[in-house]
Design an enzyme around this catalytic site. Structure first.
Site, PDB file in Angstrom:
ATOM      1  N   CYS A  50       0.745  -1.165   0.079  1.00  0.00           N
ATOM      2  CA  CYS A  50      -0.070   0.150   0.118  1.00  0.00           C
ATOM      3  C   CYS A  50       0.972   1.332   0.007  1.00  0.00           C
ATOM      4  O   CYS A  50       1.561   1.704   0.998  1.00  0.00           O
ATOM      5  CB  CYS A  50      -0.888   0.118   1.073  1.00  0.00           C
ATOM      6  SG  CYS A  50      -2.059   1.572   0.997  1.00  0.00           S
ATOM      7  N   CYS A  89      -6.958   4.018  -0.302  1.00  0.00           N
ATOM      8  CA  CYS A  89      -5.901   4.511   0.480  1.00  0.00           C
ATOM      9  C   CYS A  89      -6.067   6.084   0.829  1.00  0.00           C
ATOM     10  O   CYS A  89      -5.824   6.832  -0.190  1.00  0.00           O
ATOM     11  CB  CYS A  89      -4.514   4.493  -0.350  1.00  0.00           C
ATOM     12  SG  CYS A  89      -4.046   3.048  -0.650  1.00  0.00           S
TER      13      CYS A  89
END
Ligand SMILES: Cc1cc2nc3c(=O)[nH]c(=O)nc-3n(C[C@H](O)[C@H](O)[C@H](O)COP(=O)(O)OP(=O)(O)OC[C@H]3O[C@@H](n4cnc5c(N)ncnc54)[C@H](O)[C@@H]3O)c2cc1C
Length: 420
Positions: free
Chosen positions: A178, A352
């Site tokens: 991520c 995100c």
């Protein structure tokens, strides 16, 4: 609450303990899946067993805010017994082996368990030790080295930012699943130090070959970074940390680069627990090898995985877990109770949120093949104050008040019964 069915004092043989559903890991994924299984009335809680060695549950997302000086670490932790669904069984010893042919689990104390259905949700391990010298500097209170990926080091980063008086700042990122999370601390540090008028030279060293894996967000973040004087160095992997000196390796040429630093933030390399590969459940990188759309193991029909430990080829986030949970539950019930094939419903949704300052957030949302999947496109063409308010105030509320009760459906909002 540990229930042994039978212990032979003579032969020291311990009989296996059976559960209909065994869940390895009481983190975000284990908690969310158990809470929804219970709330939707699929199982009575006593038929579910969670394996989780830690006494405290962590809202890891909050550690960014701890590092950024926006909240106290205490608000990111709660005792396990306060967040687990009532009456589910808890085994507080780590799992060391699974035998998927025999449907058995072995924990470190030698106890054996059996299951009908297994859900692996054991997250990833943070491997600071694989960077030479990193742990020594992180543990040294005098060394200007911290990391938001562990709560104590996140507290240290906050203190470092508060006390920093100027110089060269380095932020390192290994290949990560991520890319949004590491950027948060870069921008939050920049914001706090600029507000204090501290003279700084910012450098981000990433092992990946782009600022962010999705072109739209890479462009926005790249522009914001260059406005703020943040320099990116791509394809560089941190391999050693010394006192005020770091060594990077170019991931392609293997050439070494050294730099001095006055402030260092480390994102640790992350890897799945070794019991997954040791038990024959892993893919080539050791992640639980599940079908990308059904979350069912590619060889064992009664084994499932979600969250960071899974092979699902998407960014590993809590938001992804929220999208994966209802699909996993639906498929588990369909295949086991209804004898129907699993539905290929998961399309890789993840999100995100990236703090670009302490007033704005860029919410990146996408699915498999880097395809955008935005919920609020009007607020996602750039960083936005509305997204900031959601991330700072609403997401922690949704986590602690709704998710742990099985009531949070991620971007579907509050769940009522979402049965099969
Ligand atoms: C600093 C930081 C910021 C983040 N920010 C965001 C964000 O803004 N938005 C977002 O959506 N996500 C964010 N995330 C990611 C998110 O926290 C993770 O994706 C999420 O926690 C994954 O859940 P999980 O259950 O798979 O893993 P975890 O929550 O890590 O839980 C895994 C659990 O398994 C247990 N376990 C491990 N091995 C064993 C074993 N052998 N036996 C039994 N139990 C075991 C562990 O103790 C742990 O409790 C962030 C993460 C970090 C670190």
């Amino acid at each position: 609450m540990r229930k042994l069915n039978y212990v032979s004092l003579y032969g020291f043989t311990v009989r296996a303990i059976h559960s209909q559903v065994a869940i390895i890991g009481g983190g975000t994924a284990g908690l969310n899946v158990s809470a929804q299984l219970v709330r939707d009335g699929h199982f009575i809680p006593q038929q579910i067993r969670i394996f989780e060695p830690y006494k405290m549950h962590a809202y890891q997302t909050g550690w960014t805010m701890v590092g950024g000086g926006m909240c106290k670490v205490e608000s990111t932790m709660k005792p396990m017994e306060k967040v687990l669904p009532k009456n589910v069984c808890l085994s507080d010893c780590p799992v060391v082996r699974i035998d998927p042919e025999q449907n058995t689990i072995r924990t470190m104390d030698g106890q054996k368990y059996t299951y009908d259905q297994l859900i692996v949700a054991s997250g990833v391990q943070r491997d600071y030790a694989s960077i030479k010298g990193a742990l020594q500097q992180l543990e040294n209170p005098e060394a200007p080295v911290g990391s938001i990926y562990y709560y104590r080091y996140a507290q240290k980063i906050n203190k470092m930012i508060k006390e920093f008086e100027g110089g060269k700042l380095i932020f390192s990122e290994p290949p990560t699943k991520c890319e949004g999370i590491p950027s948060n601390i870069v921008f939050l540090t920049h914001e706090r130090l600029s507000n204090r008028g501290v003279k700084c030279d910012y450098h981000v060293y990433k092992a990946n070959d782009c600022v962010f894996g999705i072109p739209k967000y890479a462009e926005i973040l790249g522009e914001l970074a260059s406005e703020k004087g943040i320099h990116w160095h791509l394809k560089k992997r941190l391999i050693e940390v010394q006192d005020h000196k770091v060594i990077f390796e170019d991931v392609e040429t293997k050439q070494l680069y050294t730099s001095d630093y006055d402030f260092l933030h480390i994102v640790p390399p992350q890897k799945p627990a070794s019991f997954i590969a040791d038990s024959g459940l892993g893919d080539s990188d050791g992640y639980v090898n599940v079908h990308p759309n059904t979350l069912q193991h590619v060889r064992y029909a009664n084994v499932w995985a979600l969250g960071d430990c899974s092979s699902l080829p998407t960014s590993k986030t809590a938001a992804a877990v929220m999208a994966q949970t209802p699909i996993l539950i639906k498929n588990l019930i369909r295949t086991w109770k209804l004898k129907q094939p699993p539905l290929s419903e998961y399309q890789g949704y993840t999100s995100c949120p990236v703090y670009t300052s302490n007033k704005k957030v860029l919410l990146a949302e996408f699915k498999y093949n880097k395809e955008l999947d935005e919920t609020f496109p009007v607020f996602q063409s750039s960083d936005s104050k509305v997204m900031y308010l959601m991330k700072k105030h609403f997401f922690p509320f949704a986590y602690w008040q709704l998710m742990v009760r099985g009531l949070w459906g991620g971007r579907d909002g509050i769940r009522l019964f979402k049965g099969v």
